[in-house]
Design an enzyme around this catalytic site. Structure first.
Site, PDB file in Angstrom:
ATOM      1  N   TYR A  44       0.838  -1.210   0.000  1.00  0.00           N
ATOM      2  CA  TYR A  44       0.000   0.000   0.000  1.00  0.00           C
ATOM      3  C   TYR A  44       0.875   1.264   0.000  1.00  0.00           C
ATOM      4  O   TYR A  44       0.753   2.110  -0.887  1.00  0.00           O
ATOM      5  CB  TYR A  44      -0.894  -0.031   1.239  1.00  0.00           C
ATOM      6  CG  TYR A  44      -1.886   1.109   1.345  1.00  0.00           C
ATOM      7  CD1 TYR A  44      -3.041   1.130   0.563  1.00  0.00           C
ATOM      8  CD2 TYR A  44      -1.693   2.144   2.264  1.00  0.00           C
ATOM      9  CE1 TYR A  44      -3.965   2.165   0.681  1.00  0.00           C
ATOM     10  CE2 TYR A  44      -2.608   3.166   2.397  1.00  0.00           C
ATOM     11  CZ  TYR A  44      -3.749   3.179   1.607  1.00  0.00           C
ATOM     12  OH  TYR A  44      -4.658   4.213   1.738  1.00  0.00           O
TER      13      TYR A  44
ATOM     14  N   GLN B 117       0.264   5.036  20.608  1.00  0.00           N
ATOM     15  CA  GLN B 117       0.460   5.553  19.243  1.00  0.00           C
ATOM     16  C   GLN B 117      -0.660   6.548  18.938  1.00  0.00           C
ATOM     17  O   GLN B 117      -1.762   6.436  19.499  1.00  0.00           O
ATOM     18  CB  GLN B 117       0.490   4.405  18.207  1.00  0.00           C
ATOM     19  CG  GLN B 117      -0.822   3.711  17.910  1.00  0.00           C
ATOM     20  CD  GLN B 117      -1.083   2.509  18.813  1.00  0.00           C
ATOM     21  OE1 GLN B 117      -0.736   2.522  19.983  1.00  0.00           O
ATOM     22  NE2 GLN B 117      -1.723   1.484  18.273  1.00  0.00           N
TER      23      GLN B 117
ATOM     24  N   ASP C  25       3.546  -0.590  12.328  1.00  0.00           N
ATOM     25  CA  ASP C  25       2.450   0.323  12.681  1.00  0.00           C
ATOM     26  C   ASP C  25       3.049   1.689  13.050  1.00  0.00           C
ATOM     27  O   ASP C  25       3.864   1.788  13.965  1.00  0.00           O
ATOM     28  CB  ASP C  25       1.703  -0.252  13.890  1.00  0.00           C
ATOM     29  CG  ASP C  25       0.310   0.299  14.051  1.00  0.00           C
ATOM     30  OD1 ASP C  25      -0.635  -0.303  13.539  1.00  0.00           O
ATOM     31  OD2 ASP C  25       0.179   1.352  14.703  1.00  0.00           O
TER      32      ASP C  25
HETATM   33  P1  NAD Z   1     -12.652   1.830   0.598  1.00  0.00           P
HETATM   34  O1  NAD Z   1     -11.990   0.512   0.690  1.00  0.00           O
HETATM   35  O2  NAD Z   1     -13.964   2.007   1.305  1.00  0.00           O
HETATM   36  O3  NAD Z   1     -12.871   2.253  -0.932  1.00  0.00           O
HETATM   37  C1  NAD Z   1     -12.043   1.849  -1.984  1.00  0.00           C
HETATM   38  C2  NAD Z   1     -12.906   1.577  -3.200  1.00  0.00           C
HETATM   39  O4  NAD Z   1     -12.079   1.206  -4.306  1.00  0.00           O
HETATM   40  C3  NAD Z   1     -13.879   0.416  -2.974  1.00  0.00           C
HETATM   41  O5  NAD Z   1     -15.146   0.756  -3.477  1.00  0.00           O
HETATM   42  C4  NAD Z   1     -13.239  -0.732  -3.755  1.00  0.00           C
HETATM   43  O6  NAD Z   1     -14.189  -1.703  -4.154  1.00  0.00           O
HETATM   44  C5  NAD Z   1     -12.601   0.011  -4.899  1.00  0.00           C
HETATM   45  N1  NAD Z   1     -11.464  -0.681  -5.530  1.00  0.00           N
HETATM   46  C6  NAD Z   1     -10.393  -1.232  -4.922  1.00  0.00           C
HETATM   47  N2  NAD Z   1      -9.523  -1.719  -5.835  1.00  0.00           N
HETATM   48  C7  NAD Z   1     -10.074  -1.470  -7.058  1.00  0.00           C
HETATM   49  C8  NAD Z   1      -9.669  -1.736  -8.400  1.00  0.00           C
HETATM   50  N3  NAD Z   1      -8.524  -2.380  -8.658  1.00  0.00           N
HETATM   51  N4  NAD Z   1     -10.469  -1.347  -9.413  1.00  0.00           N
HETATM   52  C9  NAD Z   1     -11.658  -0.709  -9.159  1.00  0.00           C
HETATM   53  N5  NAD Z   1     -12.093  -0.428  -7.901  1.00  0.00           N
HETATM   54  C10 NAD Z   1     -11.303  -0.808  -6.870  1.00  0.00           C
HETATM   55  O7  NAD Z   1     -11.596   2.907   1.106  1.00  0.00           O
HETATM   56  P2  NAD Z   1     -11.734   4.489   1.334  1.00  0.00           P
HETATM   57  O8  NAD Z   1     -11.452   4.751   2.758  1.00  0.00           O
HETATM   58  O9  NAD Z   1     -12.984   4.982   0.738  1.00  0.00           O
HETATM   59  O10 NAD Z   1     -10.479   5.011   0.499  1.00  0.00           O
HETATM   60  C11 NAD Z   1     -10.630   5.572  -0.789  1.00  0.00           C
HETATM   61  C12 NAD Z   1      -9.283   6.056  -1.289  1.00  0.00           C
HETATM   62  O11 NAD Z   1      -8.757   7.037  -0.396  1.00  0.00           O
HETATM   63  C13 NAD Z   1      -8.235   4.954  -1.402  1.00  0.00           C
HETATM   64  O12 NAD Z   1      -7.461   5.167  -2.556  1.00  0.00           O
HETATM   65  C14 NAD Z   1      -7.395   5.154  -0.165  1.00  0.00           C
HETATM   66  O13 NAD Z   1      -6.068   4.723  -0.352  1.00  0.00           O
HETATM   67  C15 NAD Z   1      -7.472   6.662   0.034  1.00  0.00           C
HETATM   68  N6  NAD Z   1      -7.264   7.005   1.460  1.00  0.00           N
HETATM   69  C16 NAD Z   1      -8.255   6.845   2.368  1.00  0.00           C
HETATM   70  C17 NAD Z   1      -8.011   7.160   3.702  1.00  0.00           C
HETATM   71  C18 NAD Z   1      -9.079   7.047   4.763  1.00  0.00           C
HETATM   72  O14 NAD Z   1      -8.783   7.306   5.923  1.00  0.00           O
HETATM   73  N7  NAD Z   1     -10.296   6.688   4.457  1.00  0.00           N
HETATM   74  C19 NAD Z   1      -6.753   7.624   4.097  1.00  0.00           C
HETATM   75  C20 NAD Z   1      -5.756   7.747   3.130  1.00  0.00           C
HETATM   76  C21 NAD Z   1      -6.031   7.459   1.802  1.00  0.00           C
HETATM   77  N1  UDP Z   2      -5.900  -0.251  15.906  1.00  0.00           N
HETATM   78  C1  UDP Z   2      -6.263  -0.744  17.162  1.00  0.00           C
HETATM   79  N2  UDP Z   2      -7.337  -1.565  17.237  1.00  0.00           N
HETATM   80  C2  UDP Z   2      -8.094  -1.918  16.161  1.00  0.00           C
HETATM   81  C3  UDP Z   2      -7.726  -1.397  14.885  1.00  0.00           C
HETATM   82  C4  UDP Z   2      -6.614  -0.577  14.813  1.00  0.00           C
HETATM   83  O1  UDP Z   2      -5.628  -0.447  18.176  1.00  0.00           O
HETATM   84  O2  UDP Z   2      -9.089  -2.669  16.331  1.00  0.00           O
HETATM   85  C5  UDP Z   2      -4.755   0.677  15.838  1.00  0.00           C
HETATM   86  C6  UDP Z   2      -3.726   0.352  14.751  1.00  0.00           C
HETATM   87  O3  UDP Z   2      -2.766  -0.567  15.227  1.00  0.00           O
HETATM   88  C7  UDP Z   2      -3.145   1.723  14.481  1.00  0.00           C
HETATM   89  C8  UDP Z   2      -4.332   2.674  14.689  1.00  0.00           C
HETATM   90  O4  UDP Z   2      -5.265   1.954  15.489  1.00  0.00           O
HETATM   91  O5  UDP Z   2      -2.156   2.041  15.425  1.00  0.00           O
HETATM   92  C9  UDP Z   2      -4.997   3.105  13.394  1.00  0.00           C
HETATM   93  O6  UDP Z   2      -5.271   1.941  12.656  1.00  0.00           O
HETATM   94  P1  UDP Z   2      -6.106   1.947  11.308  1.00  0.00           P
HETATM   95  O7  UDP Z   2      -6.083   0.551  10.772  1.00  0.00           O
HETATM   96  O8  UDP Z   2      -7.436   2.581  11.519  1.00  0.00           O
HETATM   97  O9  UDP Z   2      -5.313   2.943  10.344  1.00  0.00           O
HETATM   98  P2  UDP Z   2      -3.755   3.144   9.994  1.00  0.00           P
HETATM   99  O10 UDP Z   2      -2.932   2.177  10.763  1.00  0.00           O
HETATM  100  O11 UDP Z   2      -3.690   2.866   8.543  1.00  0.00           O
HETATM  101  O12 UDP Z   2      -3.472   4.529  10.391  1.00  0.00           O
END
Ligand code: NAD
Ligand code: UDP
Length: 311
Positions: free
Chosen positions: A149, A213, A275
């Site tokens: 990722y 964290q 993490d």
């Molecule tokens: P999500 O998993 O809910 O949404 C991702 C969507 O992309 C889903 O609908 C999934 O089916 C679709 N998808 C995955 N791979 C695909 C592919 N190869 N072709 C077509 N569709 C595909 O996640 P989200 O939280 O809505 O995240 C959306 C975007 O924002 C992602 O790119 C993610 O990396 C980015 N992002 C989200 C967060 C957050 O906190 N939510 C943080 C950082 C970045």
């Molecule tokens: N985390 C946790 N319990 C859970 C899920 C996540 O303590 O049930 C912690 C995880 O280890 C991380 C933080 O919460 O330190 C945020 O995790 P998340 O998966 O939401 O996002 P990211 O690690 O991508 O920031």
């Protein structure tokens, strides 16, 4: 009428973004998704809108020929975002961020479309600079289980910049920090949804590691407004979008227990590999360039999200 493509439009952020774009008069929105983590239920309110269309497709296959309409703008969100989902099939994850991103960029190039990449705070890895500012190059382990990722998203940023330099493609890059809210899937696996579901069921709240964290949590309505403003701005360089209010994971667990009135106890589980220890966005650039800053604090955002999961 502008035609806007949202890849990953059936997911958590994508579904909110499709709704916001349709609320702006004169937009036609195409949601493209492979429904890996996305759900048709997230789009139920939009399905009957004549300006909305759903295309079932995986971005690792070419988009050219798949969408017949001329497209003016593209938001590329297609990629699973929760660690449990992006690690489920790491090769597919990195393919979405490399092969998939090339396919979406090529589609933008032939359409002459403006294109925004949903990048992530994960490109900073386990950051040694705090808060994270866009000029920080990050600290990512190329070999660990999160690399599919983190490194994938770093390559995606590079591809965007190279398409900009080589073809003068009009690009936007947004580095999204932890965002939560309605339309998150019950099985999403990220911390906010896990804690809420555990608390509502009076089940143990699972803190990974010692809970010291930190993360900074942004409510979804603020985030998608930031995406929209970025697209309308002229900024080519990456912009951090997130809420700078920083909390320990232990703080979050206590807040969720308090607001839900749950009898859950806190239990401690092993910390996942790599993490990040701390995370907080520096949003100076977003403030200056977009005149954007988040409006919904964590308490208020949780008070909207908890009833959503309760239903
Ligand atoms: P999500 O998993 O809910 O949404 C991702 C969507 O992309 C889903 O609908 C999934 O089916 C679709 N998808 C995955 N791979 C695909 C592919 N190869 N072709 C077509 N569709 C595909 O996640 P989200 O939280 O809505 O995240 C959306 C975007 O924002 C992602 O790119 C993610 O990396 C980015 N992002 C989200 C967060 C957050 O906190 N939510 C943080 C950082 C970045
Ligand atoms: N985390 C946790 N319990 C859970 C899920 C996540 O303590 O049930 C912690 C995880 O280890 C991380 C933080 O919460 O330190 C945020 O995790 P998340 O998966 O939401 O996002 P990211 O690690 O991508 O920031």
């Amino acid at each position: 009428m502008r035609t806007i493509l949202v890849t990953g439009g059936a997911g958590f952020l994508g579904s909110h973004l499709c709704k916001l774009l349709l609320e702006h008069n004169g937009n036609k929105v195409i949601c493209l998704d492979n429904f890996f983590t996305g759900k048709i239920d997230n789009l139920r309110d939009l399905e009957s809108n004549p300006n909305f269309k759903i295309v079932s497709h995986d971005i690792t296959d070419p988009l050219i020929g798949k969408i017949s309409e001329h497209v003016d703008e593209i938001y590329n969100l297609a990629c699973p975002a929760s660690p449990i989902h992006y690690q489920f099939d790491p090769i597919e994850t990195i393919k979405s961020n490399t092969v998939g991103v090339v396919n979406v960029l090529e589609f933008a190039r032939v359409n002459g479309a403006k294109i925004l990449q949903a990048s992530t705070s994960e490109i900073y890895g386990d950051p040694e600079v705090h808060p994270q500012v866009e000029s920080y190059n990050g600290n990512v382990n190329t070999l660990g289980p999160r690399a599919c990722y983190d490194e994938g998203k770093r390559v995606a940023e590079t591809l965007f910049m190279d398409y900009h330099r080589k073809y003068n493609l009009d690009i936007r890059i947004v580095r999204i920090f932890n965002t939560y809210g309605t339309n998150m899937a019950r099985d999403d696996g990220r911390v906010v949804s896990n804690f809420i579901i555990q608390a509502l069921n009076n089940k143990p709240i699972t803190i990974y590691g010692d809970g010291n964290q930190t993360r900074s949590f942004c409510y979804v309505s603020d985030l998608v407004e930031g995406l929209y403003l970025t697209m309308t701005s002229g900024e080519i360089m990456p912009i951090n979008l997130g809420n700078p209010d920083e909390f320990t994971i232990k703080d979050l667990a206590e807040k969720v227990i308090e607001i839900t009135g749950s009898s859950s106890e806190i239990v401690y589980r092993e910390l996942p590999i790599d993490d990040p220890k701390q995370r907080q966005p520096d949003i100076g650039r977003a403030k200056t360039v977009l005149n954007w800053s988040p409006k919904v604090n964590l308490n208020d955002g949780l008070k909207i999200t908890i009833p959503y999961f309760d239903n």
